[in-house]
Design an enzyme around this catalytic site. Structure first.
Site, short mmCIF file in Angstrom:
data_model
loop_
_atom_site.label_atom_id
_atom_site.label_comp_id
_atom_site.label_asym_id
_atom_site.label_seq_id
_atom_site.Cartn_x
_atom_site.Cartn_y
_atom_site.Cartn_z
N LYS A 257 0.85 -1.20 0.00
CA LYS A 257 0.00 0.00 0.00
C LYS A 257 0.88 1.25 0.00
CE LYS A 257 -0.70 -0.76 4.94
NZ LYS A 257 -0.86 0.31 5.89
N TYR B 133 16.23 31.49 3.78
CA TYR B 133 15.08 32.28 4.22
C TYR B 133 15.14 32.56 5.71
CZ TYR B 133 12.58 31.41 -0.17
OH TYR B 133 12.20 31.37 -1.47
N MET C 86 11.62 25.04 -0.72
CA MET C 86 10.78 24.08 -1.43
C MET C 86 11.60 23.13 -2.31
SD MET C 86 7.58 24.81 -3.97
CE MET C 86 6.62 25.76 -2.81
C1 LIG Z 1 -3.85 -4.59 8.26
C2 LIG Z 1 -2.39 -4.46 8.05
N1 LIG Z 1 -1.65 -5.58 7.90
C3 LIG Z 1 -0.31 -5.52 7.71
C4 LIG Z 1 0.36 -4.32 7.66
C5 LIG Z 1 1.86 -4.29 7.48
O1 LIG Z 1 2.46 -3.77 8.63
P1 LIG Z 1 4.05 -3.65 8.77
O2 LIG Z 1 4.48 -2.64 7.74
O3 LIG Z 1 4.28 -3.13 10.14
O4 LIG Z 1 4.61 -4.97 8.50
C6 LIG Z 1 -0.36 -3.13 7.80
C7 LIG Z 1 0.33 -1.85 7.77
O5 LIG Z 1 0.01 -0.88 8.32
C8 LIG Z 1 -1.77 -3.20 8.00
O6 LIG Z 1 -2.52 -2.10 8.14
#
Ligand SMILES: Cc1ncc(COP(=O)(O)O)c(C=O)c1O
Length: 370
Positions: free
Chosen positions: A37, A264, A310
């Site tokens: 993700k 800045y 930036m």
């Molecule tokens: C439901 C779930 N499973 C697994 C993971 C993976 O976690 P990690 O990156 O700590 O291994 C996450 C990450 O946030 C998660 O939300």
């Protein structure tokens, strides 16, 4: 070597490290779901997913539908679980794409069943149990009736049951063991009704590395895939290697007289005549506007002086240091004997490595190296 001459700042992702990390995680009995993700924790979801699958992962985990769609559009046919909530409007599309869904309420189950009937194929559901994190998840006492609803009404099937640990990366195992006990109670209650979905899962990276007894059928590592450390109390073994380096370039070096303000607001003033370098990265790339930053140049640590702009930062070199425009500057990674880790940068910024790598901006090209 990466072709980087044209870039002001870039991230190099060592796919060999990702591959080796996944092989380590896949040594156990449990199936590995590589969590990709947030654009693969900033590393590039599609490239990481491809390599993770080659190295032995069998599932991919994402948080949102768009992320699943990106993987499907890239031609990845592996099973994908959306770990987060899915808006009802896109359920039929997700079911048609054979993406597995997390459900954690009766309404969610009903909506998924409707979507399944609409799509003409069963929605694949993973029932999420709230065993103590109190974020997404059904209360343990509701789990059996929801699972029965999935099994008895048309449109969906129960593919998995899972939970998520709140404190797996903390020194005290107590809270995790308590969550596991609550999870086991739910599994027992389900089993008493003859319900035993194919995938029971609980472990993130920290639990995967610490507790084989929490592996069940499938583990869901994210951080460990990327060679990132779950927390300061849980250092990674030597067999897991960080995959990401973040780099930029020196655009100018010059001597600045004593007593001059830099950047800045002139928040930094030179004490003596100082050798000041300008580097092509800034908060527009995700490099935070925060004091006490350091970078590597010529294998040495150089402090960032003055405010982060930036697109640029200014650094102080050793007075005798040889450097010229075009030289590579490391923000995360190794140079010579020195190393700056995502964990160390997280400490500087008052945050964690997850937020550091996820925060590397879309303006920073990701170069995937074998
Ligand atoms: C439901 C779930 N499973 C697994 C993971 C993976 O976690 P990690 O990156 O700590 O291994 C996450 C990450 O946030 C998660 O939300």
């Amino acid at each position: 070597m990466a072709q980087t001459e044209g870039y002001a700042t870039w991230a190099e992702i060592d796919l060999g490290a990702i591959r080796a990390n996944v092989r380590v995680l896949a040594r156990g009995e449990a199936v590995v779901m590589a969590v990709v993700k947030a654009n693969g924790y900033g590393h590039g979801a599609v490239a990481v997913a491809r390599v993770a699958l080659e190295a032995g992962a069998r599932w991919l985990g994402v948080a949102r539908w768009d992320e699943a769609l990106e993987l499907r559009r890239a031609g990845l046919p592996a099973p994908i679980l959306i770990l987060g909530d899915v808006p009802q409007a896109i359920l039929p599309e997700a079911v048609a794409a054979e993406v597995s869904l997390t459900v954690s309420s009766a309404e969610g189950v009903r909506a998924a069943q409707r979507a399944g009937r609409q799509a003409g194929r069963d929605a694949r559901l993973h029932l999420k149990i709230d065993t103590g994190m109190h974020r997404l998840g059904v209360r343990p006492e509701e789990a059996v009736s929801l699972a029965e609803r999935v099994e008895t009404e048309p449109g969906a099937r129960l593919e998995g049951v899972f939970s998520h640990l709140a404190c797996a990366d903390e020194a005290d195992p107590g809270p995790s063991l308590k969550q596991q006990a609550a999870f086991d109670d739910v599994l027992q209650a389900l089993s008493a009704r003859g319900l035993r979905p194919a995938y029971v899962h609980l472990a993130n990276s920290a639990a995967t590395l610490r507790w084989p007894g929490m592996h069940y059928d499938l583990v869901r590592p994210g951080l460990a895939v990327y060679g990132l450390q779950p927390s300061s109390s849980l250092p990674l073994g030597r067999d897991l290697t960080p995959a990401l380096a973040w780099k930029a370039r020196l655009s100018q070096v010059k001597r600045v007289a004593a007593g001059q303000g830099i950047g800045y607001g002139h928040t930094y003033r030179t004490r003596d005549e100082e050798l000041i370098g300008t580097v092509t990265v800034g908060y527009g790339d995700g490099f935070r506007r925060w004091p006490m930053n350091q970078v590597l140049l010529g294998g040495r640590r150089c402090p960032v002086v003055g405010r982060v702009s930036m697109d640029q930062i200014t650094i102080r070199l050793d007075p005798g240091q040889a450097a010229e425009p075009g030289d590579e500057v490391v923000l995360i990674g190794r140079q010579g004997e020195e190393r700056l880790s995502a964990e160390a940068l997280g400490l500087t910024w008052g945050t964690i490595n997850y937020e550091v790598t996820c925060g590397i901006g879309p303006r920073v090209p990701r170069l995937h190296l074998e």
